[in-house]
Design a protein around this motif. Structure first.
Motif, PDB file in Angstrom:
ATOM      1  N   TYR A   1       3.297   1.166 -14.174  1.00  0.00           N
ATOM      2  CA  TYR A   1       3.695  -0.204 -13.846  1.00  0.00           C
ATOM      3  C   TYR A   1       4.859  -0.168 -12.871  1.00  0.00           C
ATOM      4  O   TYR A   1       5.921   0.393 -13.152  1.00  0.00           O
ATOM      5  N   GLU A   2       4.654  -0.770 -11.708  1.00  0.00           N
ATOM      6  CA  GLU A   2       5.697  -0.909 -10.683  1.00  0.00           C
ATOM      7  C   GLU A   2       6.205  -2.347 -10.724  1.00  0.00           C
ATOM      8  O   GLU A   2       5.446  -3.292 -10.506  1.00  0.00           O
ATOM      9  N   ASP A   3       7.503  -2.529 -11.033  1.00  0.00           N
ATOM     10  CA  ASP A   3       7.997  -3.881 -11.291  1.00  0.00           C
ATOM     11  C   ASP A   3       8.593  -4.585 -10.076  1.00  0.00           C
ATOM     12  O   ASP A   3       9.008  -5.744 -10.183  1.00  0.00           O
ATOM     13  N   THR A   4       8.649  -3.937  -8.915  1.00  0.00           N
ATOM     14  CA  THR A   4       9.126  -4.654  -7.738  1.00  0.00           C
ATOM     15  C   THR A   4       8.066  -5.648  -7.268  1.00  0.00           C
ATOM     16  O   THR A   4       6.872  -5.372  -7.322  1.00  0.00           O
ATOM     17  N   ILE A   5       8.505  -6.811  -6.840  1.00  0.00           N
ATOM     18  CA  ILE A   5       7.584  -7.857  -6.383  1.00  0.00           C
ATOM     19  C   ILE A   5       6.980  -7.440  -5.048  1.00  0.00           C
ATOM     20  O   ILE A   5       7.679  -7.228  -4.071  1.00  0.00           O
TER      21      ILE A   5
ATOM     22  N   ILE B   1       3.308   6.250  -5.504  1.00  0.00           N
ATOM     23  CA  ILE B   1       3.254   6.434  -6.960  1.00  0.00           C
ATOM     24  C   ILE B   1       2.130   7.388  -7.341  1.00  0.00           C
ATOM     25  O   ILE B   1       2.331   8.336  -8.120  1.00  0.00           O
ATOM     26  N   LEU B   2       0.946   7.169  -6.808  1.00  0.00           N
ATOM     27  CA  LEU B   2      -0.199   8.017  -7.147  1.00  0.00           C
ATOM     28  C   LEU B   2      -0.010   9.438  -6.630  1.00  0.00           C
ATOM     29  O   LEU B   2      -0.511  10.402  -7.237  1.00  0.00           O
ATOM     30  N   GLY B   3       0.735   9.608  -5.547  1.00  0.00           N
ATOM     31  CA  GLY B   3       1.008  10.940  -5.033  1.00  0.00           C
ATOM     32  C   GLY B   3       1.957  11.725  -5.906  1.00  0.00           C
ATOM     33  O   GLY B   3       1.894  12.962  -5.966  1.00  0.00           O
ATOM     34  N   LYS B   4       2.831  11.020  -6.632  1.00  0.00           N
ATOM     35  CA  LYS B   4       3.834  11.681  -7.474  1.00  0.00           C
ATOM     36  C   LYS B   4       3.367  11.870  -8.911  1.00  0.00           C
ATOM     37  O   LYS B   4       3.849  12.759  -9.608  1.00  0.00           O
ATOM     38  N   HIS B   5       2.460  11.032  -9.376  1.00  0.00           N
ATOM     39  CA  HIS B   5       2.049  11.043 -10.792  1.00  0.00           C
ATOM     40  C   HIS B   5       0.549  11.325 -10.873  1.00  0.00           C
ATOM     41  O   HIS B   5      -0.280  10.407 -10.847  1.00  0.00           O
ATOM     42  N   HIS B   6       0.206  12.591 -11.016  1.00  0.00           N
ATOM     43  CA  HIS B   6      -1.196  12.997 -10.922  1.00  0.00           C
ATOM     44  C   HIS B   6      -2.028  12.621 -12.146  1.00  0.00           C
ATOM     45  O   HIS B   6      -3.253  12.559 -12.060  1.00  0.00           O
TER      46      HIS B   6
ATOM     47  N   PHE C   1      -3.834  -6.748  -7.557  1.00  0.00           N
ATOM     48  CA  PHE C   1      -2.542  -6.088  -7.719  1.00  0.00           C
ATOM     49  C   PHE C   1      -2.661  -4.865  -8.632  1.00  0.00           C
ATOM     50  O   PHE C   1      -1.724  -4.496  -9.338  1.00  0.00           O
ATOM     51  N   VAL C   2      -3.855  -4.254  -8.590  1.00  0.00           N
ATOM     52  CA  VAL C   2      -4.122  -2.998  -9.286  1.00  0.00           C
ATOM     53  C   VAL C   2      -4.781  -2.041  -8.290  1.00  0.00           C
ATOM     54  O   VAL C   2      -5.755  -2.407  -7.635  1.00  0.00           O
TER      55      VAL C   2
ATOM     56  N   LEU D   1       0.826  -1.212   0.000  1.00  0.00           N
ATOM     57  CA  LEU D   1       0.000   0.000   0.000  1.00  0.00           C
ATOM     58  C   LEU D   1       0.856   1.255   0.000  1.00  0.00           C
ATOM     59  O   LEU D   1       0.538   2.233  -0.697  1.00  0.00           O
ATOM     60  N   GLU D   2       1.926   1.243   0.749  1.00  0.00           N
ATOM     61  CA  GLU D   2       2.824   2.398   0.792  1.00  0.00           C
ATOM     62  C   GLU D   2       3.380   2.692  -0.596  1.00  0.00           C
ATOM     63  O   GLU D   2       3.446   3.858  -1.026  1.00  0.00           O
ATOM     64  N   THR D   3       3.755   1.643  -1.316  1.00  0.00           N
ATOM     65  CA  THR D   3       4.297   1.807  -2.666  1.00  0.00           C
ATOM     66  C   THR D   3       3.265   2.410  -3.607  1.00  0.00           C
ATOM     67  O   THR D   3       3.546   3.356  -4.352  1.00  0.00           O
ATOM     68  N   ALA D   4       2.059   1.878  -3.594  1.00  0.00           N
ATOM     69  CA  ALA D   4       1.007   2.361  -4.492  1.00  0.00           C
ATOM     70  C   ALA D   4       0.647   3.813  -4.204  1.00  0.00           C
ATOM     71  O   ALA D   4       0.504   4.636  -5.127  1.00  0.00           O
TER      72      ALA D   4
END
Length: 318
Positions: free
Chosen positions: A212-216, A106-111, A174-175, A100-103
């Motif tokens: 797309y975030e490629d880290t597992i 990303i959404l905070g940086k890419h509006h 995972f979306v 959740l932290e990762t997602a």
């Protein structure tokens, strides 16, 4: 208001699997969430499985009055979501602690990004015939997907060139999506069986960019009782791809619409080959799929006839 709504639709869950799923949620480094569990009425007492978690006021449990089906239960979960961002989590799957932290980062940086797909492993609990398909999916993703943001036009063009195969956006758990996108594109198709996520991603790609975030960041569990396996094995959804194409073509204009039509025509040949393989194995297709393909044949007889001619000609030459 929580930062993110975690949506868990349940149907006859395995108690050990669901407990592992919920423990993974509790282990998240991001703790500002709400969890909405919507349970189908079956002979499994899901409330008893999750009861100990309900003492945490971040959890909600809703029992459906009647079985809503896959899409219907997904939509019911969405209807309770209060946060600006939503993340589905299925009853069998496990997130890594930083999911959740990762997602959210990303959404905070890419509006301009309305939804994010996060890479994950496939956990094969049973030795099923679908295993090779998942291995191939991993290979294709590693080959064609670059990490980072994709404009909606760029990704849709690439996916159409591949005839929307495989599902490169991925499985719903995972979306992660902005609620504004969920509101704009509307509910999941409750009549679609196997392709309802792909159909939804196509609608999203018409209104927003993708990341797309490629880290597992988790594990998608595959076993014989999972809906994804049962639908594959029965032939359910074999022709949902046709519906996806028809709706996409209707929503596009100009060069992109032309690309979608060309991709659809190639996909018809592919579906004819798959249908012939299923018939040879004595499986056929579901009645739901058959009714959809009959409708498509009536609308596009020349495309289907041309597809059959090409498939049979190639077989004769080989």
């Amino acid at each position: 208001m929580p930062r993110i709504s975690v949506l868990i639709p349940t149907y006859k869950p395995n108690s050990l699997h669901l407990t592992e799923t919920l423990e993974g949620l509790l282990a998240q480094t991001e703790t500002d969430w709400e969890c909405i569990i919507c349970d189908e009425p079956t002979d499994v007492d899901t409330h008893a499985i999750v009861m100990e978690y309900l003492v945490d006021e971040r959890f909600q449990f809703h029992k459906n009055e009647k079985c809503l089906g896959i899409g219907g239960n997904w939509n019911r979960c969405v209807s309770f979501a209060a946060s600006p961002i939503s993340a589905f989590l299925f009853q069998d799957d496990i997130w890594e602690p930083t999911y959740l932290e990762t997602a959210l980062s990303i959404l905070g940086k890419h509006h301009s990004v309305g939804f994010v797909s996060i890479n994950h492993r496939y956990q094969h609990d049973d030795d099923l015939w679908t295993k090779d398909g998942y291995h191939n999916l991993d290979k294709v993703k590693a080959k064609v997907l670059r990490p980072g943001m994709w404009s909606k036009e760029e990704f849709l063009t690439m996916w159409l060139e591949r005839n929307m195969h495989p599902n490169l956006i991925g499985e719903p758990p995972f979306v992660v999506l902005r609620k504004s996108v969920l509101d704009e594109v509307g509910p999941f198709d409750e009549h679609m069986v196997q392709f309802l996520d792909v159909e939804y991603w196509l609608r999203c790609l018409q209104v927003t960019d993708w990341f797309y975030e490629d880290t597992i960041q988790g594990r998608f569990r595959i076993h014989g009782n999972a809906a994804s396996f049962q639908n594959n094995d029965s032939g359910n959804g074999l022709y949902d791809r046709l519906t996806c194409y028809e709706r996409l073509i209707k929503g596009l204009k100009g060069p992109m619409r032309k690309k979608a039509i060309q991709s659809r025509n190639r996909s018809v040949e592919d579906m004819i080959k798959k249908f012939m393989v299923r018939v040879k194995k004595g499986k056929g297709a579901s009645s739901q799929g058959s009714s959809r393909v009959i409708k498509f044949v009536l609308l596009h007889p020349f495309i289907v006839i041309n597809g059959f001619i090409k498939v049979i000609s190639r077989r004769l030459l080989n």
